[in-house]
Structure formats: structure tokens, C-alpha cells
Design a protein around this motif. Structure first.
Motif, PDB file in Angstrom:
ATOM      1  N   GLY A 195      -5.496   5.610   2.488  1.00 13.31           N
ATOM      2  CA  GLY A 195      -5.177   4.785   2.263  1.00 13.31           C
ATOM      3  C   GLY A 195      -4.578   4.166   4.140  1.00 13.31           C
ATOM      4  O   GLY A 195      -4.956   3.439   4.496  1.00 13.31           O
TER       5      GLY A 195
ATOM      6  N   MET B 124       0.880   4.429  -2.902  1.00 11.72           N
ATOM      7  CA  MET B 124       0.809   5.555  -2.099  1.00 11.72           C
ATOM      8  C   MET B 124       1.801   6.458  -3.100  1.00 11.72           C
ATOM      9  O   MET B 124       1.549   7.592  -3.040  1.00 11.72           O
TER      10      MET B 124
ATOM     11  N   ILE C  23       2.503   4.548   4.593  1.00 12.21           N
ATOM     12  CA  ILE C  23       1.631   4.893   4.163  1.00 12.21           C
ATOM     13  C   ILE C  23       2.919   6.468   4.099  1.00 12.21           C
ATOM     14  O   ILE C  23       2.401   7.243   2.843  1.00 12.21           O
TER      15      ILE C  23
ATOM     16  N   ILE D 175       1.365  -1.310   0.266  1.00 11.97           N
ATOM     17  CA  ILE D 175      -0.160   0.034  -0.321  1.00 11.97           C
ATOM     18  C   ILE D 175       1.045   1.006   0.049  1.00 11.97           C
ATOM     19  O   ILE D 175       0.484   2.415  -0.358  1.00 11.97           O
TER      20      ILE D 175
END
Length: 257
Positions: free
Chosen positions: A128, A105, A185, A101
């Protein structure tokens, strides 16, 4: 072939994957019209290196740090090492998901920062967060409630001490998965924004703290539990640093930087 067979299998499967990837990439590139002079750009290579080299160093030092922690774990005996070996596989399953993830990003934020769409980056950050909540809650609960059963997927049930070590590892780390996911993130946005020294500072702070505290805590309590406790402390401090740097980006809501 024993251990050597595992090594050869890894080498061969990665080699085949590499060759297939290169063939596919060059095949796709051959369909893109370009002058010969435009096939290689030193300026572009320099820009890519600014992003790539710190990321390479990050992964290298993480591996070195993990080996140091593994040495500390091994000092508590074979059973603790076996429990950790099984538990860290479950832990890596979660961290790999969060890392993916974070990589997404990076791409998302780089594209939108390039288009001066800072609002979209902030929206992506909170999107996110919502996504990782959907992952963190069930995974953390499953590790807390069913950790013993999940560990048996990777180890023998005959060693109570190994099972206990693995269970402790999961119970201490799993409540903090949300913390490390937020860091990954924020780190992804820092990479996408090209803020590499900030990214390196947050990453190495987490890594160095975990290594140092693993040795410190384990020596204080004379148990492997001290090593497990070093993870959440490093994660929390590293996440705080990542969020601090993210907030100082224009995409993070501070237009003064």
C-alpha cells in the motif's frame, strides 16, 4: 430552483442509488441457500456494530470538526472562504483516493488476520505504501506547480485574494499527502483487525488537534495561513499514533500484543 435544486438533485440521485443497491443485494441474497433461522443473527449484529458504530461516529465528528474549521475560515472574509472552497475540492480528490485504498486494506487485513496470515498483512502494508507513492508524487507536484490553474476549474479568476488563499492551502498541504496516506493505510489495518478503540484514538487525536490548532494558529498570525498549517501538524501526530498502534498488532510485527 437555485440551491434547493442542488439539494433535491442530491437527494434524488442518492435515493435512486440506494434503492438499486438494495434490490441488487436482496436479489443476490435470494440465490444463497439458508434456513429461515439463519437469516438474522444477533451475535453477528453485535460483532458488526463493534466495527460500524465507531466508524459512524468518526464520520460524524469529522463533519462537525470541518464545520468548526469552516466557521474559522469564514471569519477571514468571503475571498478566503471562496479560495478554500475551491482548494478543498482538489484536496478531497486526493484524500478520497487514499481513503479508498485504506478501505481496501481493511478488507485485505481482516481476511488475512482471520487466516492467521500476519506476514501477508505486513506485505500488504508495504504494498500500500508503494501504491500511494505512485499517487502522492504526481499529485503533490501538480498541486505545487499548477495549483493556480487547477483552482480555476472551480472558481473565477477575477479574485486574486481568493486564488492566493487557495494556492497557499494547496502548497502547505500537498507536501504532506504522503503522511496522511500512511495514516489511512494503518487505520485500515486497525479496522480490519478490530482494534477500534486504537483506531478512534488516532482519528480523534488528528481531528481535535486540527480544530484546536486552526483557531490557535490563525489567532497568533491573524491570517488564514495558520488554519492551513494546522492540517499537517494534525496529520503528522495522528499518523504517528496510528503507526504506533499498528506496530503493536501481531500483524504489525509485535507478537506480544
Amino acid at each position: 430552483m437555485g440551491i434547493a435544486g442542488t439539494a433535491w438533485a442530491t437527494f434524488l440521485c442518492q435515493g435512486v442509488s440506494c434503492i438499486c443497491s438494495l434490490v441488487l443485494i436482496f436479489k443476490r441474497l435470494s440465490t444463497i441457500p439458508a434456513d429461515n433461522a439463519a437469516r438474522f443473527s444477533r451475535n453477528l449484529l453485535k460483532k458488526l456494530s463493534v466495527i460500524a458504530v465507531p466508524s459512524i461516529l468518526q464520520q460524524s465528528f469529522i463533519s462537525i470538526g470541518n464545520m468548526m474549521i469552516q466557521g474559522c475560515i469564514n471569519s477571514f472574509g468571503v475571498s478566503v472562504a471562496a479560495g478554500y472552497s475551491a482548494a478543498v475540492k482538489l484536496n478531497n480528490l486526493v484524500i478520497t483516493s487514499f481513503t479508498t485504498i485504506g478501505n481496501g486494506m481493511s478488507n485485505f487485513s481482516a481476511q488475512n488476520i482471520g487466516a492467521n496470515q500476519y506476514t501477508r498483512v505486513r506485505e500488504g502494508f508495504w504494498g500500500g505504501i508503494k501504491l500511494i507513492l505512485l499517487l502522492c508524487i504526481p499529485l503533490s507536484l501538480s498541486y505545487l506547480c499548477f495549483g493556480n490553474y487547477l483552482l480555476l476549474l472551480f472558481m473565477d479568476a477575477s479574485s486574486d485574494k481568493a486564488l492566493e488563499a487557495g494556492r497557499q492551502f494547496l502548497q502547505i498541504l500537498s507536501p504532506f499527502y504522503f503522511v496522511i496516506s500512511v495514516k489511512l493505510i494503518a487505520d485500515g489495518i486497525l479496522r480490519g483487525a478490530g482494534a477500534m478503540w486504537q483506531f478512534m484514538a488516532a482519528t480523534f487525536s488528528d481531528l481535535i488537534l486540527r480544530v484546536v490548532l486552526a483557531f490557535l494558529f490563525s489567532s497568533i498570525c491573524n491570517a488564514a495561513t495558520g488554519i492551513w498549517c494546522a492540517w499537517p501538524v494534525g496529520w503528522c501526530i495522528g499518523t504517528g499514533i496510528s503507526i504506533f498502534f499498528y506496530r503493536r498488532l501481531p500483524a504489525g510485527g509485535n507478537n506480544r500484543s
